[in-house]
Each structure stands twice: as structure tokens, then as C-alpha cells.
Design an enzyme around this catalytic site. Structure first.
Site, PDB file in Angstrom:
ATOM      1  N   GLY A  71     -15.883  -6.772  -0.855  1.00  0.00           N
ATOM      2  CA  GLY A  71     -15.955  -5.412  -0.335  1.00  0.00           C
ATOM      3  C   GLY A  71     -16.848  -4.542  -1.185  1.00  0.00           C
ATOM      4  O   GLY A  71     -16.886  -3.323  -1.018  1.00  0.00           O
ATOM      5  N   THR A  72     -17.572  -5.175  -2.115  1.00  0.00           N
ATOM      6  CA  THR A  72     -18.415  -4.436  -3.056  1.00  0.00           C
ATOM      7  C   THR A  72     -19.856  -4.301  -2.596  1.00  0.00           C
ATOM      8  O   THR A  72     -20.661  -3.669  -3.281  1.00  0.00           O
ATOM      9  CB  THR A  72     -18.395  -5.139  -4.425  1.00  0.00           C
ATOM     10  OG1 THR A  72     -18.731  -6.512  -4.243  1.00  0.00           O
ATOM     11  CG2 THR A  72     -17.021  -5.032  -5.062  1.00  0.00           C
TER      12      THR A  72
ATOM     13  N   ILE B  79     -30.343  -0.098  -9.923  1.00  0.00           N
ATOM     14  CA  ILE B  79     -29.301  -0.014  -8.900  1.00  0.00           C
ATOM     15  C   ILE B  79     -29.862  -0.552  -7.591  1.00  0.00           C
ATOM     16  O   ILE B  79     -30.803   0.011  -7.024  1.00  0.00           O
ATOM     17  CB  ILE B  79     -28.814   1.441  -8.743  1.00  0.00           C
ATOM     18  CG1 ILE B  79     -28.244   1.948 -10.068  1.00  0.00           C
ATOM     19  CG2 ILE B  79     -27.765   1.525  -7.638  1.00  0.00           C
ATOM     20  CD1 ILE B  79     -27.129   1.109 -10.650  1.00  0.00           C
TER      21      ILE B  79
ATOM     22  N   THR C  38     -23.416   1.537  -2.253  1.00  0.00           N
ATOM     23  CA  THR C  38     -22.363   0.597  -2.637  1.00  0.00           C
ATOM     24  C   THR C  38     -22.038   0.707  -4.124  1.00  0.00           C
ATOM     25  O   THR C  38     -20.884   0.593  -4.526  1.00  0.00           O
ATOM     26  CB  THR C  38     -22.766  -0.843  -2.284  1.00  0.00           C
ATOM     27  OG1 THR C  38     -23.989  -1.181  -2.944  1.00  0.00           O
ATOM     28  CG2 THR C  38     -22.948  -1.011  -0.790  1.00  0.00           C
TER      29      THR C  38
ATOM     30  N   GLN D 174     -18.383   1.822  -5.918  1.00  0.00           N
ATOM     31  CA  GLN D 174     -17.654   1.055  -6.931  1.00  0.00           C
ATOM     32  C   GLN D 174     -17.269   1.931  -8.122  1.00  0.00           C
ATOM     33  O   GLN D 174     -16.158   1.829  -8.644  1.00  0.00           O
ATOM     34  CB  GLN D 174     -18.506  -0.128  -7.411  1.00  0.00           C
ATOM     35  CG  GLN D 174     -18.584  -1.250  -6.408  1.00  0.00           C
ATOM     36  CD  GLN D 174     -18.915  -2.567  -7.065  1.00  0.00           C
ATOM     37  OE1 GLN D 174     -18.099  -3.158  -7.757  1.00  0.00           O
ATOM     38  NE2 GLN D 174     -20.129  -3.044  -6.849  1.00  0.00           N
TER      39      GLN D 174
ATOM     40  N   GLY E  17     -19.063  -3.417 -11.509  1.00  0.00           N
ATOM     41  CA  GLY E  17     -17.675  -3.571 -11.082  1.00  0.00           C
ATOM     42  C   GLY E  17     -16.657  -2.909 -11.990  1.00  0.00           C
ATOM     43  O   GLY E  17     -15.726  -2.258 -11.519  1.00  0.00           O
ATOM     44  N   GLU E  18     -16.823  -3.066 -13.310  1.00  0.00           N
ATOM     45  CA  GLU E  18     -15.821  -2.552 -14.253  1.00  0.00           C
ATOM     46  C   GLU E  18     -16.214  -1.266 -14.961  1.00  0.00           C
ATOM     47  O   GLU E  18     -15.353  -0.539 -15.454  1.00  0.00           O
ATOM     48  CB  GLU E  18     -15.502  -3.615 -15.316  1.00  0.00           C
ATOM     49  CG  GLU E  18     -14.383  -4.570 -14.932  1.00  0.00           C
ATOM     50  CD  GLU E  18     -14.871  -5.775 -14.156  1.00  0.00           C
ATOM     51  OE1 GLU E  18     -14.046  -6.624 -13.813  1.00  0.00           O
ATOM     52  OE2 GLU E  18     -16.080  -5.863 -13.879  1.00  0.00           O
TER      53      GLU E  18
END
Length: 349
Positions: free
Chosen positions: A104-105, A239, A244, A248, A314-315
Site C-alpha cells: 500500500g506504499t 523522491i 506516495t 508514508q 518507510g520508517e
């Protein structure tokens, strides 16, 4: 850092700027790319940090205590082994195939973008088939590694496919002369890697960076804490897709609000079983808990890390946000909370 700045009577941003690490202090290697100073400066500008008063509890608005807090974000730049195949059909359709998956990222979108850019075709002609072990093998989606791992592999496969098409008047002619329904090229990163440029020189250390700025409002009577504004500026290489990637980071910030103010696991001391084991007892942020979130990226490609200059996002969105909230709560109330979540009982004075 926040306590040190207060004891020195120094602005927390200024303290970090003065102690900025120009190389990895642990590995004693230069960064592959680092624009953290710009994150501090741009974040402070967007947030209006200059309005912050030094003394905790000094800022009020509409009867509420107002606190400004900030913190640094950092997360290692990771990559995993992976491979991909790209097919092009006589009608110009392009299909990217890999066992990597999309949580879903936005992996479907970003990998399609890479293939479209490298092949010089409209993105509408490109589709991705992912998430099946019958496809070219790839690692799991985790550790902020998917875009950084699979983007360059897809780029390399597309470059090879483009070379197959050179010298032909059209894609249809190239496919027809091959005697097949499509032309295909593959690339992989790992033990049998064909993308030599993906091997990060051992002389560099690769991380992503960022800065979170948070405003909280605290009811002086009930001590209820509300996050009212967040600004994040992130340095995560190039990027690939702003929408998206921003989503995130926003998701990470929402998680951070939950971790800082709401989420807590309680255990039965006799049985050891979790007491907070459903969403009625375990609190997570809802729409009313989340303010407007401003997210910007420095968007500098990290070409030392991989040929695309991409690092994962992501993190990095959740790292630092809880510290920024805790620092803002201290600035509003003068109470330093050292254990999350920051609940009413911990800031009652």
C-alpha cells in the site's frame, strides 16, 4: 538534547546545528549524502520556530498552554537482493514483473514510473505484476528498502530492453523479428548482481535524515494534550513519487502521535496475557487526533547509494516524532515525561 539546550539557554535547533556530524561518528566515514542542516532550517521556517519563547510554560493562546518541540529523524538506508523482468509487446504495452510486493506504499506506481522514464514511453502503457513467488525473486518489503532495492533493478532491466529495441523502426517490428510475442530483459541485485553500480563503496555511510517540528496545546485545568501542528522536512534522496512518499511520512507521524499520547499495552500480572487486546481498550489515533501535517522533501539524489539516487521512506517518518511531541509537552507544561505514552496523570502538577 532538549534538556541540554534548556540548561545552556540555547535554542534546540541551534544546538543541533552546532553539533552537526559532517561524517558518520560511529563508522568515521563520510555520508553518501546528507542535507540535515537544510531540514532544520527549512522546517524552522515553515513552522515559525522563531516565535518560540525559551521558558517552559511561557506561551499561551486562547486559554491553552502552547508548546513547541522538535527533534531529529534518522534511519539507515537499506537495500535487499532482488530481481525484475520487463516485457514489451508489439502494441507497446510494457509489463514489469517481480516477486516484490506492494504493502500500500505505492510500489506499483513507483516501479512503473522508473520503467516508463527509462524506456521513454507514457506511464499509461506500463503495468506491474508483483507479489507472486513464480515471478523473478525479490526480498520482502521492509526496512525502508523496496524502492532503493527494486528501483535500480527495474531501471537496469529497462535499459537492457531499450538496447534490444535500438535499430528497429518500431516496437512491433522488433517483436516480430524476435519470433516471440514479446521482448524481455532481466536484471538482479544480489549474489549474481548485474548492476555493479548498486554496490555501495565501503568508504561511505548511508542514512536518511529529517527534522520534525511539533506544536501541542495543553488544557491547563484537565492537562489534556492535543497535537495541533506538525511540520516535517525529510532528506531521503530522490523522491520517486511525491504523493506516495508524502503519504508514508504522514502515516509515520500519525503512528508517532499514537505512540506518544495514546498507545499502551497492559498485561495481566498473573496470567501474563495482554489486557489491552482489542481496539476498544488499545487506543490509536483517529481523525480528531490528527492535525494538518506539512511534509516537504529536500529531494537530493543520493547517487553514491544507487544509480537512481533513491533511499526508502518507510520508517523515517516515525523516527523522532515522539521525541518532538515530548519536547513540546515539556515546553508547554515544564514537566519532563520519560515514559510513553504521555497521559494526564504524568503531567498533573
Amino acid at each position: 538534547m532538549d534538556e541540554l539546550a534548556l540548561n545552556l539557554q540555547m535554542d534546540p535547533v541551534e544546538l543541533r546545528i552546532r553539533n552537526h556530524a559532517d561524517e558518520d561518528p560511529d563508522k568515521q566515514k563520510p555520508w553518501s549524502s546528507k542535507h540535515l542542516l537544510e531540514c532544520y532550517q527549512r522546517g524552522a521556517q515553515l513552522f515559525g520556530w522563531s516565535r518560540r519563547q525559551m521558558r517552559p510554560g511561557a506561551m499561551r493562546e486562547k486559554g491553552e498552554l502552547v508548546g513547541y518541540g522538535m527533534a531529529t529523524a534518522t534511519y539507515p538506508a537499506n537495500r535487499r537482493d532482488g530481481s525484475a523482468a520487463i516485457r514489451i509487446y508489439a502494441d507497446g504495452r510494457v509489463v514489469v514483473r517481480s516477486a516484490t510486493h506492494d504493502l500500500g506504499t505505492g510500489t506499483y506506481t513507483s516501479l512503473a514510473q522508473v520503467a516508463a522514464d527509462e524506456l521513454g514511453v507514457p506511464i499509461e502503457q506500463v503495468s506491474c505484476v508483483l507479489g507472486d513467488s513464480h515471478l523473478p525473486p525479490a526480498g520482502v518489503s521492509g526496512g525502508s528498502s523496496t524502492s532503493a532495492s527494486m528501483g535500480p533493478v527495474v531501471q537496469e532491466a529497462a535499459r537492457k530492453l531499450r538496447e534490444q529495441l535500438q535499430g528497429f523502426a518500431s516496437t512491433a517490428e522488433a517483436v516480430r523479428q524476435s519470433g516471440r510475442d514479446y521482448l524481455e530483459a532481466t536484471a538482479e541485485h544480489g549474489m549474481l548482481a548485474t548492476v555493479a553500480a548498486m554496490v555501495l563503496p565501503s568508504s561511505f555511510s548511508a542514512h536518511s535524515f529529517g527534522a520534525h517540528f511539533v506544536e501541542v496545546r495543553v488544557n491547563p485545568a484537565t492537562r489534556q494534550v492535543r497535537v495541533s501542528r506538525v511540520v516535517a522536512v525529510i532528506d531521503a534522496g530522490k523522491i520517486m513519487n511525491a504523493m506516495t512518499a508524502r503519504s508514508q511520512i504522514q502515516g509515520g507521524i500519525v503512528w508517532g502521535i499514537g505512540m506518544a499520547l495514546l498507545e499502551r499495552s497492559d498485561w495481566d500480572p498473573h496470567s501474563g496475557a495482554p489486557v489491552t487486546r482489542n481496539l476498544a481498550d488499545y487506543l490509536v489515533p483517529v481523525n480528531a487526533d490528527v492535525p494538518d501535517l506539512t511534509v516537504e522533501f529536500t529531494n537530493y539524489p543520493d547517487l553514491q547509494f544507487n544509480p537512481l539516487g533513491v533511499r526508502g521512506v518507510g520508517e523515517i517518518g516515525i523516527t523522532g516524532i515522539t521525541a518532538a511531541i515530548a519536547n513540546a509537552v515539556h515546553h508547554a507544561t515544564g514537566v519532563r515525561v520519560r515514559e510513553l505514552p504521555i497521559t494526564l496523570d504524568k503531567i498533573l502538577v
